[in-house]
Design a protein around this motif. Sequence first.
Motif, PDB file in Angstrom:
ATOM      1  N   MET A   1      53.921  46.562  27.145  1.00  0.00           N
ATOM      2  CA  MET A   1      53.938  46.699  28.584  1.00  0.00           C
ATOM      3  C   MET A   1      52.806  46.029  29.273  1.00  0.00           C
ATOM      4  SD  MET A   1      55.795  49.227  31.006  1.00  0.00           S
ATOM      5  CE  MET A   1      55.394  50.164  32.189  1.00  0.00           C
ATOM      6  N   GLN A   2      51.504  46.383  28.873  1.00  0.00           N
ATOM      7  CA  GLN A   2      50.350  45.998  29.425  1.00  0.00           C
ATOM      8  C   GLN A   2      50.213  44.526  29.500  1.00  0.00           C
ATOM      9  OE1 GLN A   2      46.720  47.047  27.257  1.00  0.00           O
ATOM     10  NE2 GLN A   2      45.522  47.457  29.072  1.00  0.00           N
ATOM     11  N   ARG A   3      50.654  43.830  28.369  1.00  0.00           N
ATOM     12  CA  ARG A   3      50.612  42.659  28.242  1.00  0.00           C
ATOM     13  C   ARG A   3      51.373  41.756  29.089  1.00  0.00           C
ATOM     14  NH1 ARG A   3      51.214  39.807  22.275  1.00  0.00           N
ATOM     15  NH2 ARG A   3      49.343  41.070  21.897  1.00  0.00           N
ATOM     16  N   LYS A   4      52.691  42.246  29.246  1.00  0.00           N
ATOM     17  CA  LYS A   4      53.360  41.684  30.251  1.00  0.00           C
ATOM     18  C   LYS A   4      52.875  42.224  31.695  1.00  0.00           C
ATOM     19  CE  LYS A   4      58.402  41.986  31.932  1.00  0.00           C
ATOM     20  NZ  LYS A   4      58.124  41.070  32.683  1.00  0.00           N
ATOM     21  N   TYR A   5      52.623  42.851  32.086  1.00  0.00           N
ATOM     22  CA  TYR A   5      51.868  43.288  33.533  1.00  0.00           C
ATOM     23  C   TYR A   5      50.773  42.235  33.697  1.00  0.00           C
ATOM     24  CZ  TYR A   5      50.192  45.705  37.491  1.00  0.00           C
ATOM     25  OH  TYR A   5      49.662  46.196  38.709  1.00  0.00           O
ATOM     26  N   ILE A   6      50.080  42.078  32.716  1.00  0.00           N
ATOM     27  CA  ILE A   6      48.928  40.928  32.682  1.00  0.00           C
ATOM     28  C   ILE A   6      49.385  39.401  33.070  1.00  0.00           C
ATOM     29  CG2 ILE A   6      46.833  39.829  31.777  1.00  0.00           C
ATOM     30  CD1 ILE A   6      46.237  42.751  30.457  1.00  0.00           C
TER      31      ILE A   6
ATOM     32  N   LEU B   1      48.967  37.321  36.021  1.00  0.00           N
ATOM     33  CA  LEU B   1      48.443  35.704  35.949  1.00  0.00           C
ATOM     34  C   LEU B   1      49.370  34.654  36.687  1.00  0.00           C
ATOM     35  CD1 LEU B   1      46.759  36.211  32.550  1.00  0.00           C
ATOM     36  CD2 LEU B   1      45.715  35.942  35.023  1.00  0.00           C
ATOM     37  N   THR B   2      50.679  34.902  36.266  1.00  0.00           N
ATOM     38  CA  THR B   2      51.592  34.053  36.733  1.00  0.00           C
ATOM     39  C   THR B   2      51.971  33.901  38.322  1.00  0.00           C
ATOM     40  OG1 THR B   2      52.899  34.211  34.653  1.00  0.00           O
ATOM     41  CG2 THR B   2      54.166  33.093  36.283  1.00  0.00           C
ATOM     42  N   LYS B   3      51.752  35.086  38.789  1.00  0.00           N
ATOM     43  CA  LYS B   3      51.885  35.310  40.442  1.00  0.00           C
ATOM     44  C   LYS B   3      50.982  34.473  40.879  1.00  0.00           C
ATOM     45  CE  LYS B   3      52.734  39.085  43.377  1.00  0.00           C
ATOM     46  NZ  LYS B   3      53.138  40.570  43.331  1.00  0.00           N
ATOM     47  N   LEU B   4      49.684  34.501  40.388  1.00  0.00           N
ATOM     48  CA  LEU B   4      48.608  33.882  40.934  1.00  0.00           C
ATOM     49  C   LEU B   4      48.313  32.223  40.644  1.00  0.00           C
ATOM     50  CD1 LEU B   4      46.355  37.050  40.722  1.00  0.00           C
ATOM     51  CD2 LEU B   4      47.348  35.831  42.871  1.00  0.00           C
TER      52      LEU B   4
ATOM     53  N   ARG C   1      43.441  42.288  48.763  1.00  0.00           N
ATOM     54  CA  ARG C   1      43.564  43.771  48.417  1.00  0.00           C
ATOM     55  C   ARG C   1      45.008  44.037  47.414  1.00  0.00           C
ATOM     56  NH1 ARG C   1      43.070  43.962  54.863  1.00  0.00           N
ATOM     57  NH2 ARG C   1      40.793  44.375  54.915  1.00  0.00           N
ATOM     58  N   MET C   2      45.988  43.041  47.243  1.00  0.00           N
ATOM     59  CA  MET C   2      47.084  43.080  46.549  1.00  0.00           C
ATOM     60  C   MET C   2      46.727  42.948  44.999  1.00  0.00           C
ATOM     61  SD  MET C   2      49.496  41.370  44.215  1.00  0.00           S
ATOM     62  CE  MET C   2      48.952  39.558  44.693  1.00  0.00           C
ATOM     63  N   VAL C   3      45.684  41.940  44.733  1.00  0.00           N
ATOM     64  CA  VAL C   3      45.337  41.821  43.362  1.00  0.00           C
ATOM     65  C   VAL C   3      44.371  43.101  42.942  1.00  0.00           C
ATOM     66  CG1 VAL C   3      43.978  40.358  41.828  1.00  0.00           C
ATOM     67  CG2 VAL C   3      45.609  39.314  43.622  1.00  0.00           C
ATOM     68  N   LEU C   4      43.546  43.443  43.862  1.00  0.00           N
ATOM     69  CA  LEU C   4      42.790  44.462  43.641  1.00  0.00           C
ATOM     70  C   LEU C   4      43.459  45.750  43.279  1.00  0.00           C
ATOM     71  CD1 LEU C   4      39.608  45.106  42.935  1.00  0.00           C
ATOM     72  CD2 LEU C   4      39.671  45.690  45.542  1.00  0.00           C
ATOM     73  N   GLY C   5      44.637  46.086  43.942  1.00  0.00           N
ATOM     74  CA  GLY C   5      45.428  47.168  43.761  1.00  0.00           C
ATOM     75  C   GLY C   5      45.935  47.052  42.324  1.00  0.00           C
TER      76      GLY C   5
ATOM     77  N   LYS D   1      38.886  36.544  40.440  1.00  0.00           N
ATOM     78  CA  LYS D   1      39.334  35.701  39.643  1.00  0.00           C
ATOM     79  C   LYS D   1      38.742  35.654  38.196  1.00  0.00           C
ATOM     80  CE  LYS D   1      39.936  31.655  41.621  1.00  0.00           C
ATOM     81  NZ  LYS D   1      39.951  30.592  42.666  1.00  0.00           N
ATOM     82  N   ARG D   2      37.269  36.032  37.943  1.00  0.00           N
ATOM     83  CA  ARG D   2      36.928  36.274  36.714  1.00  0.00           C
ATOM     84  C   ARG D   2      37.304  37.254  36.072  1.00  0.00           C
ATOM     85  NH1 ARG D   2      32.291  34.343  34.279  1.00  0.00           N
ATOM     86  NH2 ARG D   2      31.766  35.882  32.360  1.00  0.00           N
ATOM     87  N   ILE D   3      37.860  38.431  36.720  1.00  0.00           N
ATOM     88  CA  ILE D   3      38.448  39.526  35.907  1.00  0.00           C
ATOM     89  C   ILE D   3      39.704  39.033  35.365  1.00  0.00           C
ATOM     90  CG2 ILE D   3      39.199  41.836  36.243  1.00  0.00           C
ATOM     91  CD1 ILE D   3      37.534  42.261  38.494  1.00  0.00           C
ATOM     92  N   LEU D   4      40.324  38.332  36.097  1.00  0.00           N
ATOM     93  CA  LEU D   4      41.724  37.552  35.848  1.00  0.00           C
ATOM     94  C   LEU D   4      41.651  36.706  34.649  1.00  0.00           C
ATOM     95  CD1 LEU D   4      43.229  37.213  39.180  1.00  0.00           C
ATOM     96  CD2 LEU D   4      44.036  38.891  37.724  1.00  0.00           C
TER      97      LEU D   4
END
Length: 139
Positions: A1-6, A10-13, A46-50, A85-88
């Motif tokens: 689930m966590q892998r899919k969330y990440i 990443l795909t969204k951005l 803000r969306m990504v940080l959330g 973006k570095r965190i991503l």
Amino acid sequence: MQRKYITDLLTKLNMSSAKPVATPMQATPKLALLSGTALKDPKEYRMVLGSLQYLSLTRPDIAFVVNHLSQYMHRPTDLHWQAIKRILRYLAGTSSHGALRVQYVSIKDQLADSLTKPVPRPRFIELKNKIGVKALPPS
């Protein structure tokens, strides 16, 4: 689930093919409130940080930097966005890391009780044997 969330994040951005980095935060330059140029539209920041705050609940390796960047949510700059973006990019390289798992431990098996609370002698002896405490031989 966590892998899919990440992966979904990443795909969204449009960062699915981003080059991974080894650490979630650079040591320099130090981020400050007024460092960089203010973003014209901070909604995406803000969306990504959330999303990262949600993810940091199971990824303590990013919790510090996410919290640090949360301090700039009211006036994010281009340098703060680069840090996000570095965190991503870090997550892109570590998405297979296991999530933090919290398990229930019954009171019966909590060895810390013998060190922090008074326990009846039979329970103390049981815990003492469980952790392998032995009497020292006479000297």
